[in-house]
Design a protein around this motif. Structure first.
Motif, PDB file in Angstrom:
ATOM      1  N   GLU A 146       0.834  -1.202   0.000  1.00  0.00           N
ATOM      2  CA  GLU A 146       0.000   0.000   0.000  1.00  0.00           C
ATOM      3  C   GLU A 146       0.870   1.254   0.000  1.00  0.00           C
ATOM      4  O   GLU A 146       0.598   2.218  -0.733  1.00  0.00           O
ATOM      5  N   ALA A 147       1.911   1.243   0.819  1.00  0.00           N
ATOM      6  CA  ALA A 147       2.810   2.398   0.888  1.00  0.00           C
ATOM      7  C   ALA A 147       3.506   2.617  -0.451  1.00  0.00           C
ATOM      8  O   ALA A 147       3.609   3.751  -0.940  1.00  0.00           O
ATOM      9  N   TYR A 148       3.970   1.531  -1.044  1.00  0.00           N
ATOM     10  CA  TYR A 148       4.654   1.630  -2.338  1.00  0.00           C
ATOM     11  C   TYR A 148       3.718   2.208  -3.396  1.00  0.00           C
ATOM     12  O   TYR A 148       4.109   3.078  -4.194  1.00  0.00           O
ATOM     13  N   SER A 149       2.478   1.734  -3.402  1.00  0.00           N
ATOM     14  CA  SER A 149       1.498   2.218  -4.375  1.00  0.00           C
ATOM     15  C   SER A 149       1.214   3.704  -4.192  1.00  0.00           C
ATOM     16  O   SER A 149       1.127   4.459  -5.174  1.00  0.00           O
ATOM     17  N   MET A 150       1.079   4.139  -2.936  1.00  0.00           N
ATOM     18  CA  MET A 150       0.814   5.555  -2.664  1.00  0.00           C
ATOM     19  C   MET A 150       1.958   6.439  -3.154  1.00  0.00           C
ATOM     20  O   MET A 150       1.742   7.467  -3.804  1.00  0.00           O
ATOM     21  N   VAL A 151       3.175   6.036  -2.838  1.00  0.00           N
ATOM     22  CA  VAL A 151       4.339   6.841  -3.225  1.00  0.00           C
ATOM     23  C   VAL A 151       4.485   6.870  -4.742  1.00  0.00           C
ATOM     24  O   VAL A 151       4.790   7.907  -5.335  1.00  0.00           O
ATOM     25  N   LEU A 152       4.238   5.734  -5.372  1.00  0.00           N
ATOM     26  CA  LEU A 152       4.346   5.663  -6.834  1.00  0.00           C
ATOM     27  C   LEU A 152       3.313   6.569  -7.495  1.00  0.00           C
ATOM     28  O   LEU A 152       3.617   7.261  -8.481  1.00  0.00           O
ATOM     29  N   CYS A 153       2.101   6.595  -6.956  1.00  0.00           N
ATOM     30  CA  CYS A 153       1.049   7.469  -7.498  1.00  0.00           C
ATOM     31  C   CYS A 153       1.425   8.938  -7.324  1.00  0.00           C
ATOM     32  O   CYS A 153       1.231   9.752  -8.234  1.00  0.00           O
ATOM     33  N   ALA A 154       1.956   9.271  -6.150  1.00  0.00           N
ATOM     34  CA  ALA A 154       2.364  10.652  -5.895  1.00  0.00           C
ATOM     35  C   ALA A 154       3.476  11.069  -6.856  1.00  0.00           C
ATOM     36  O   ALA A 154       3.469  12.183  -7.401  1.00  0.00           O
ATOM     37  N   LYS A 155       4.406  10.181  -7.069  1.00  0.00           N
ATOM     38  CA  LYS A 155       5.505  10.462  -8.005  1.00  0.00           C
ATOM     39  C   LYS A 155       4.966  10.682  -9.420  1.00  0.00           C
ATOM     40  O   LYS A 155       5.410  11.591 -10.137  1.00  0.00           O
ATOM     41  N   SER A 156       4.000   9.872  -9.814  1.00  0.00           N
ATOM     42  CA  SER A 156       3.437  10.010 -11.160  1.00  0.00           C
ATOM     43  C   SER A 156       2.689  11.334 -11.316  1.00  0.00           C
ATOM     44  O   SER A 156       2.656  11.908 -12.408  1.00  0.00           O
ATOM     45  N   VAL A 157       2.095  11.841 -10.219  1.00  0.00           N
ATOM     46  CA  VAL A 157       1.428  13.153 -10.265  1.00  0.00           C
ATOM     47  C   VAL A 157       2.446  14.245 -10.575  1.00  0.00           C
ATOM     48  O   VAL A 157       2.230  15.102 -11.446  1.00  0.00           O
ATOM     49  N   LEU A 158       3.559  14.220  -9.858  1.00  0.00           N
ATOM     50  CA  LEU A 158       4.595  15.235 -10.053  1.00  0.00           C
ATOM     51  C   LEU A 158       5.209  15.144 -11.449  1.00  0.00           C
ATOM     52  O   LEU A 158       5.514  16.170 -12.075  1.00  0.00           O
ATOM     53  N   GLU A 159       5.376  13.935 -11.933  1.00  0.00           N
ATOM     54  CA  GLU A 159       5.940  13.763 -13.277  1.00  0.00           C
ATOM     55  C   GLU A 159       4.934  14.162 -14.352  1.00  0.00           C
ATOM     56  O   GLU A 159       5.314  14.691 -15.402  1.00  0.00           O
ATOM     57  N   GLN A 160       3.645  13.916 -14.079  1.00  0.00           N
ATOM     58  CA  GLN A 160       2.603  14.291 -15.036  1.00  0.00           C
ATOM     59  C   GLN A 160       2.552  15.802 -15.214  1.00  0.00           C
ATOM     60  O   GLN A 160       2.309  16.309 -16.317  1.00  0.00           O
ATOM     61  N   TRP A 161       2.774  16.522 -14.138  1.00  0.00           N
ATOM     62  CA  TRP A 161       2.785  17.985 -14.179  1.00  0.00           C
ATOM     63  C   TRP A 161       3.814  18.482 -15.196  1.00  0.00           C
ATOM     64  O   TRP A 161       3.528  19.334 -16.042  1.00  0.00           O
ATOM     65  N   LYS A 162       4.992  17.925 -15.157  1.00  0.00           N
ATOM     66  CA  LYS A 162       6.059  18.365 -16.059  1.00  0.00           C
ATOM     67  C   LYS A 162       5.823  17.871 -17.485  1.00  0.00           C
ATOM     68  O   LYS A 162       6.003  18.625 -18.451  1.00  0.00           O
ATOM     69  N   SER A 163       5.425  16.615 -17.624  1.00  0.00           N
ATOM     70  CA  SER A 163       5.227  16.066 -18.972  1.00  0.00           C
ATOM     71  C   SER A 163       4.073  16.763 -19.690  1.00  0.00           C
ATOM     72  O   SER A 163       4.140  17.004 -20.900  1.00  0.00           O
ATOM     73  N   SER A 164       3.019  17.128 -18.949  1.00  0.00           N
ATOM     74  CA  SER A 164       1.894  17.834 -19.569  1.00  0.00           C
ATOM     75  C   SER A 164       2.316  19.227 -20.034  1.00  0.00           C
ATOM     76  O   SER A 164       1.842  19.718 -21.067  1.00  0.00           O
ATOM     77  N   TYR A 165       3.186  19.849 -19.269  1.00  0.00           N
ATOM     78  CA  TYR A 165       3.722  21.158 -19.676  1.00  0.00           C
ATOM     79  C   TYR A 165       4.407  21.041 -21.041  1.00  0.00           C
ATOM     80  O   TYR A 165       4.180  21.856 -21.946  1.00  0.00           O
ATOM     81  N   TYR A 166       5.236  20.014 -21.195  1.00  0.00           N
ATOM     82  CA  TYR A 166       5.952  19.844 -22.459  1.00  0.00           C
ATOM     83  C   TYR A 166       5.010  19.424 -23.587  1.00  0.00           C
ATOM     84  O   TYR A 166       5.238  19.776 -24.756  1.00  0.00           O
ATOM     85  N   ASP A 167       3.965  18.689 -23.255  1.00  0.00           N
ATOM     86  CA  ASP A 167       2.977  18.323 -24.277  1.00  0.00           C
ATOM     87  C   ASP A 167       2.297  19.573 -24.835  1.00  0.00           C
ATOM     88  O   ASP A 167       2.104  19.703 -26.052  1.00  0.00           O
ATOM     89  N   VAL A 168       1.937  20.483 -23.932  1.00  0.00           N
ATOM     90  CA  VAL A 168       1.292  21.727 -24.367  1.00  0.00           C
ATOM     91  C   VAL A 168       2.266  22.568 -25.187  1.00  0.00           C
ATOM     92  O   VAL A 168       1.895  23.146 -26.218  1.00  0.00           O
ATOM     93  N   ARG A 169       3.506  22.630 -24.745  1.00  0.00           N
ATOM     94  CA  ARG A 169       4.488  23.415 -25.491  1.00  0.00           C
ATOM     95  C   ARG A 169       4.649  22.879 -26.915  1.00  0.00           C
ATOM     96  O   ARG A 169       4.707  23.644 -27.881  1.00  0.00           O
ATOM     97  N   ALA A 170       4.698  21.550 -27.035  1.00  0.00           N
ATOM     98  CA  ALA A 170       4.833  20.943 -28.363  1.00  0.00           C
ATOM     99  C   ALA A 170       3.616  21.258 -29.234  1.00  0.00           C
ATOM    100  O   ALA A 170       3.750  21.553 -30.431  1.00  0.00           O
ATOM    101  N   ALA A 171       2.424  21.212 -28.628  1.00  0.00           N
ATOM    102  CA  ALA A 171       1.199  21.485 -29.387  1.00  0.00           C
ATOM    103  C   ALA A 171       1.159  22.937 -29.858  1.00  0.00           C
ATOM    104  O   ALA A 171       0.757  23.227 -30.992  1.00  0.00           O
ATOM    105  N   ILE A 172       1.584  23.851 -28.993  1.00  0.00           N
ATOM    106  CA  ILE A 172       1.574  25.273 -29.353  1.00  0.00           C
ATOM    107  C   ILE A 172       2.600  25.559 -30.444  1.00  0.00           C
ATOM    108  O   ILE A 172       2.334  26.298 -31.399  1.00  0.00           O
ATOM    109  N   GLU A 173       3.773  24.959 -30.318  1.00  0.00           N
ATOM    110  CA  GLU A 173       4.801  25.169 -31.339  1.00  0.00           C
ATOM    111  C   GLU A 173       4.357  24.601 -32.681  1.00  0.00           C
ATOM    112  O   GLU A 173       4.642  25.167 -33.739  1.00  0.00           O
ATOM    113  N   LYS A 174       3.639  23.491 -32.630  1.00  0.00           N
ATOM    114  CA  LYS A 174       3.161  22.880 -33.868  1.00  0.00           C
ATOM    115  C   LYS A 174       2.100  23.746 -34.534  1.00  0.00           C
ATOM    116  O   LYS A 174       2.060  23.877 -35.763  1.00  0.00           O
TER     117      LYS A 174
END
Length: 385
Positions: A146-174
């Motif tokens: 349970e602890a591992y799953s919680m931490v992994l989900c939290a990590k994915s939230v933080l990584e999603q924040w950055k990856s979504s930023y770059y996705d938007v940047r790519a879409a705008i540049e395109k």
């Protein structure tokens, strides 16, 4: 609060105040006062008109900002609730798409001066929710999975924040239809990246514990040496229980690294003991086939690099042992082929065939096992096969 909801409330309050002022200026009594003032002092009309124009401009700006920011309110509320990391992760891409639209068509949120502070608020909210949701001491007291799953989900939230930023940047540049989406990375991602690295460290701690417990089967765990080793492994969490600082505070980066270094050092000792135990276990197995089956069993479990590397080095050893067994069987065949051992009630021909087939199977069965392992195909001993 510095979260993004505060940004909406700021513009709502400002729009409300400015709207009230604009409405008051339209009242008959106020109009009469302005007319009298203008007649009494004609020079003031320019200043007064400029002030009213500014008031109208600021009112329009506030209304426009409220209109666009309202499209983000649902997403901001999801982030502020923060009780479910999965929901937060799913919210981020939709929220970033809305930010992209605002950036492209809003008259006021299309500049770094406006967008960066808003995104800083979002980053703060994400980091705050992760920090609140992951209390290290509490994590160590719940079920490991349970602890591992919680931490992994939290990590994915933080990584999603950055990856979504770059996705938007790519879409705008395109699209090429909006100002460049390029903001100060340090302001937006320094803290979230650091927190993601701490989450990765915590995942590593839980994963190591899981792998060690999975590595040893029930029979192995019944041995005192392994029992004592696993107790010491689980006891390593005391390093984290003694932490008196917030691991997610970036200013404590040095202290957190020291804790992880101490954990790795203690783990290195357990690695060495595990390798010694594995070597001893293989010494008790007499045939290369049985030893190889044991090795394949260990290889199926993702494990520590030091132990995995040690296991991989054993492949050549097993092949050498197998080659020796082939030589031994070949000598038996040469020595006894003219008068092989026969089972009672068998004719000489049938008995000889059975005897030869038995020797052949002793060679064939390990060979079939070896061919299952990709590591064997690149072995230096392959030519002997």
């Amino acid at each position: 609060a510095p979260g993004p909801i505060a940004e909406i409330e700021l513009w709502r309050d400002r729009a409300s105040v400015l709207s009230a002022l604009c409405q008051q200026l339209k009242q008959p009594m106020v109009q009469k006062i302005l007319d009298v003032t203008t007649k009494a002092n004609p020079a003031i009309i320019h200043t007064l008109n400029g002030t009213i124009a500014d008031l109208s401009k600021y009112h329009s700006e506030s209304d426009n900002n409220v209109f666009f920011l309202k499209t983000l309110e649902r997403h901001f509320l999801n982030l502020a609730a923060g009780s479910d990391f999965t929901m937060m992760k799913e919210t981020i891409p939709e929220m970033m798409e809305s930010l992209q639209i605002i950036w492209q068509i809003s008259r006021h949120y299309n500049s770094n001066e406006r967008m960066v502070p808003l995104m800083e608020r979002i980053a703060w909210q994400l980091c705050e929710q992760v920090s609140r949701g992951l209390h290290v001491l509490k994590l160590l007291k719940v079920n490991r999975e349970e602890a591992y799953s919680m931490v992994l989900c939290a990590k994915s939230v933080l990584e999603q924040w950055k990856s979504s930023y770059y996705d938007v940047r790519a879409a705008i540049e395109k699209s090429g239809r909006a100002p460049r989406w390029e903001f100060d990375h340090k302001r937006l991602f320094e803290i979230s990246d650091y927190m993601a690295s701490v989450c990765q460290d915590l995942c590593y701690v839980f994963q190591v514990q899981k792998e060690f417990h999975n590595f040893f089967d029930p029979d192995m765990k019944s041995r005192e040496q392994i029992k004592e080793m696993l107790i010491r492994l689980d006891g390593l969490v005391s390093l984290f229980e003694e932490v008196e600082f917030d691991p997610f505070n970036i200013s404590e980066n040095g202290n957190w690294k020291k804790v992880m270094q101490d954990f790795d050092s203690a783990l290195g000792v357990i690695d060495e003991e595990t390798i010694e135990f594995v070597d001893l276990a293989f010494k008790t197995v007499h045939s290369s086939a049985a030893a190889f089956e044991m090795l394949l069993k260990f290889q199926q479990i993702p494990f520590r690099k030091a132990i995995n590397d040690h296991l991989k080095r054993k492949f050549d050893g097993f092949l050498i042992q197998y080659c020796n067994e082939v030589d031994r069987i070949n000598k038996i065949f040469d020595a006894e082929k003219s008068k092989p051992y026969l089972v009672k009630c068998e004719t000489p021909v049938a008995g000889s065939i059975t005897w030869a087939r038995t020797l052949f199977c002793q060679i064939k069965e390990p060979m079939l096992s070896f061919l299952k392992a990709a590591q064997m195909l690149g072995s230096e001993q392959q030519s002997y096969m």
